[in-house]
Write a protein that holds these residues in place. Structure first.
Motif, short mmCIF file in Angstrom:
data_model
loop_
_atom_site.label_atom_id
_atom_site.label_comp_id
_atom_site.label_asym_id
_atom_site.label_seq_id
_atom_site.Cartn_x
_atom_site.Cartn_y
_atom_site.Cartn_z
N ILE A 8 9.47 -15.24 5.31
CA ILE A 8 10.60 -14.35 5.60
C ILE A 8 10.07 -12.95 5.88
N TYR A 9 10.25 -12.48 7.10
CA TYR A 9 9.64 -11.24 7.60
C TYR A 9 8.29 -10.99 6.91
N PRO A 10 7.34 -11.91 7.13
CA PRO A 10 6.09 -11.87 6.37
C PRO A 10 5.11 -10.81 6.84
N SER A 11 4.28 -10.37 5.91
CA SER A 11 3.12 -9.54 6.20
C SER A 11 1.93 -10.48 6.42
N LEU A 12 1.43 -10.53 7.64
CA LEU A 12 0.41 -11.52 7.98
C LEU A 12 -0.87 -10.91 8.53
N ASP A 13 -0.88 -9.58 8.73
CA ASP A 13 -2.04 -8.92 9.33
C ASP A 13 -2.30 -7.61 8.61
N TYR A 14 -3.31 -7.61 7.75
CA TYR A 14 -3.64 -6.41 7.00
C TYR A 14 -4.29 -5.32 7.86
N THR A 15 -4.62 -5.61 9.11
CA THR A 15 -5.25 -4.60 9.96
C THR A 15 -4.22 -3.67 10.61
N LEU A 16 -2.94 -4.04 10.60
CA LEU A 16 -1.85 -3.20 11.11
C LEU A 16 -2.07 -2.78 12.56
N ASN A 17 -2.44 -3.74 13.40
CA ASN A 17 -2.77 -3.41 14.79
C ASN A 17 -1.73 -3.86 15.80
N HIS A 18 -0.55 -4.28 15.35
CA HIS A 18 0.46 -4.75 16.29
C HIS A 18 1.42 -3.63 16.69
N PRO A 19 1.94 -3.67 17.91
CA PRO A 19 2.78 -2.58 18.41
C PRO A 19 4.01 -2.29 17.56
N SER A 20 4.60 -3.30 16.94
CA SER A 20 5.82 -3.07 16.16
C SER A 20 5.58 -2.19 14.94
N VAL A 21 4.33 -2.11 14.47
CA VAL A 21 4.02 -1.23 13.34
C VAL A 21 4.32 0.22 13.73
N THR A 22 3.98 0.57 14.98
CA THR A 22 4.29 1.92 15.48
C THR A 22 5.74 2.03 15.92
N GLU A 23 6.22 1.02 16.65
CA GLU A 23 7.58 1.05 17.19
C GLU A 23 8.63 1.16 16.10
N ASN A 24 8.44 0.39 15.03
CA ASN A 24 9.43 0.35 13.94
C ASN A 24 8.90 0.97 12.66
N GLY A 25 7.85 1.77 12.77
CA GLY A 25 7.17 2.27 11.58
C GLY A 25 7.71 3.53 10.98
N LYS A 26 8.85 4.00 11.47
CA LYS A 26 9.46 5.19 10.89
C LYS A 26 10.98 5.11 11.04
N GLY A 27 11.67 5.28 9.92
CA GLY A 27 13.12 5.33 9.96
C GLY A 27 13.83 4.03 9.70
N TYR A 28 13.07 2.94 9.46
CA TYR A 28 13.69 1.63 9.25
C TYR A 28 13.34 1.05 7.87
N LEU A 29 13.36 1.88 6.85
CA LEU A 29 13.13 1.52 5.46
C LEU A 29 11.65 1.33 5.15
N LEU A 30 11.03 0.28 5.72
CA LEU A 30 9.60 0.06 5.51
C LEU A 30 8.83 0.82 6.59
N GLU A 31 8.10 1.84 6.19
CA GLU A 31 7.45 2.71 7.16
C GLU A 31 5.94 2.44 7.19
N ALA A 32 5.33 2.68 8.35
CA ALA A 32 3.91 2.40 8.55
C ALA A 32 3.05 3.14 7.53
N GLU A 33 3.42 4.37 7.26
CA GLU A 33 2.66 5.16 6.28
C GLU A 33 2.70 4.52 4.91
N ARG A 34 3.84 3.98 4.52
CA ARG A 34 3.97 3.33 3.22
C ARG A 34 3.20 2.00 3.19
N ILE A 35 3.23 1.26 4.28
CA ILE A 35 2.47 0.00 4.33
C ILE A 35 0.99 0.28 4.11
N ALA A 36 0.46 1.27 4.83
CA ALA A 36 -0.95 1.62 4.68
C ALA A 36 -1.26 2.03 3.24
#
Length: 310
Positions: free
Chosen positions: A187-215
């Motif tokens: 269910i909306y899984p975390s599958l890539d610890y390298t964080l290199n997919h475009p959606s990390v940037t596209e949806n990485g701010k303002g949608y609850l789970l933010e790229a900065e927090r994932i890192a």
């Protein structure tokens, strides 16, 4: 288009987050855990009532692992779904996810076992993963000791960081005859610890789970320079021995693209894979049920249909 109720809630949340940042408030493991617990408690109603719910401990080494069992049909031999909660490997618990696991057991009629694995940063990689693996390997005697009736049919399920653990164990099970996994639900899984997919940037701010927090989560989880790519389920070997899979993704989730890439890998390998995409949802919407009741209900129906072969 983003769900209107979620958008209104996010607008208020983002204002609060901006105020906290301006005031110099920094996240800590304790505040993140409290925040996730409060969010789920406020947005997901308790229940439903089930015929039998009980706590147990899985004795699988020096540190027993607590679990909670949800038996929707104590008078029948039911298959078993092992559930790993989300929270970035740092937050979440059996208690926080109690209403979600109750809904999963009620919808599917499978016996659900929720795992209270150890969390980072106190217990960094690979402690949480090892807890989940140990429970999967030592599950049946626990069910016997609790007097549960069950079939020796095992599914793995997890959301977000729990999806990481489910997918990792499924990958390991390909070459482990002692761990026969029939199905997995991610269910909306975390599958890539390298964080290199475009959606990390596209949806990485303002949608609850933010790229900065994932890192930040990953920095607390990987504390000794581990190979993050090697630990990522997306890059683990895939064969036709991988279990039948259901992947649930959300359009406005920063982890969206790695879920899509995983689906593509399984399809390319010939692994039976079902994919359900919610084009108006964000990450962790199951923890926001009052704001997205229709999507949550559809998700539980989808999981139930998949587990029961419908």
């Amino acid at each position: 288009m983003l769900n209107a109720q979620l958008k209104a809630w996010l607008d208020r949340l983002n204002e609060l987050v901006a105020e906290q940042k301006a005031a110099g408030v920094e996240a800590t493991p304790a505040t993140v855990r409290d925040s996730m617990a409060a969010m789920t408690r406020n947005q997901v109603r308790p229940g439903p009532e089930l015929p039998w719910v009980g706590d147990a401990r899985v004795e699988c080494g020096e540190t027993p692992v607590p679990v909670r069992l949800y038996d929707p049909a104590p008078d029948r031999d039911t298959p078993v779904c092992l559930f790993f909660h989300g929270g970035g490997h740092m937050a979440g618990s059996v208690a926080v996810y109690d209403p979600i696991c109750r809904r999963l057991a009620d919808a599917s009629s499978w016996l659900v076992v929720s795992v209270d694995y150890r969390l980072a940063p106190e217990y960094p990689y690979p402690f949480g993963l090892e807890d989940c693996h140990s429970v999967a390997r030592h599950l049946w005697p626990v069910l016997d000791a609790q007097g549960r009736r069950y079939q020796r049919r095992l599914a793995l399920a997890g959301d977000s960081g729990g999806g990481t653990f489910a997918a990792t164990l499924s990958a390991l099970a390909q070459n482990d005859q002692r761990l026969p996994v029939e199905k997995q639900v991610l269910i909306y899984p975390s599958l890539d610890y390298t964080l290199n997919h475009p959606s990390v940037t596209e949806n990485g701010k303002g949608y609850l789970l933010e790229a900065e927090r994932i890192a930040w989560y990953f920095q607390h989880y990987f504390q000794h320079g581990e190979d993050r790519r090697g630990a990522s389920p997306l890059f683990m070997p895939v064969s036709n021995r991988l279990p039948e899979t259901l992947v649930i993704s959300a359009e406005y989730c920063p982890l969206r693209d790695e879920a899509l890439a995983y689906v593509q890998r399984l399809n390319d390998t010939g692994v039976p894979c079902r994919h359900r995409h919610f084009d108006d949802m964000i990450h962790a919407y199951l923890n926001l049920e009052s704001l997205a009741p229709d999507a949550c209900a559809a998700t539980y129906r989808e999981i139930a249909a998949f587990l029961n072969g419908d």
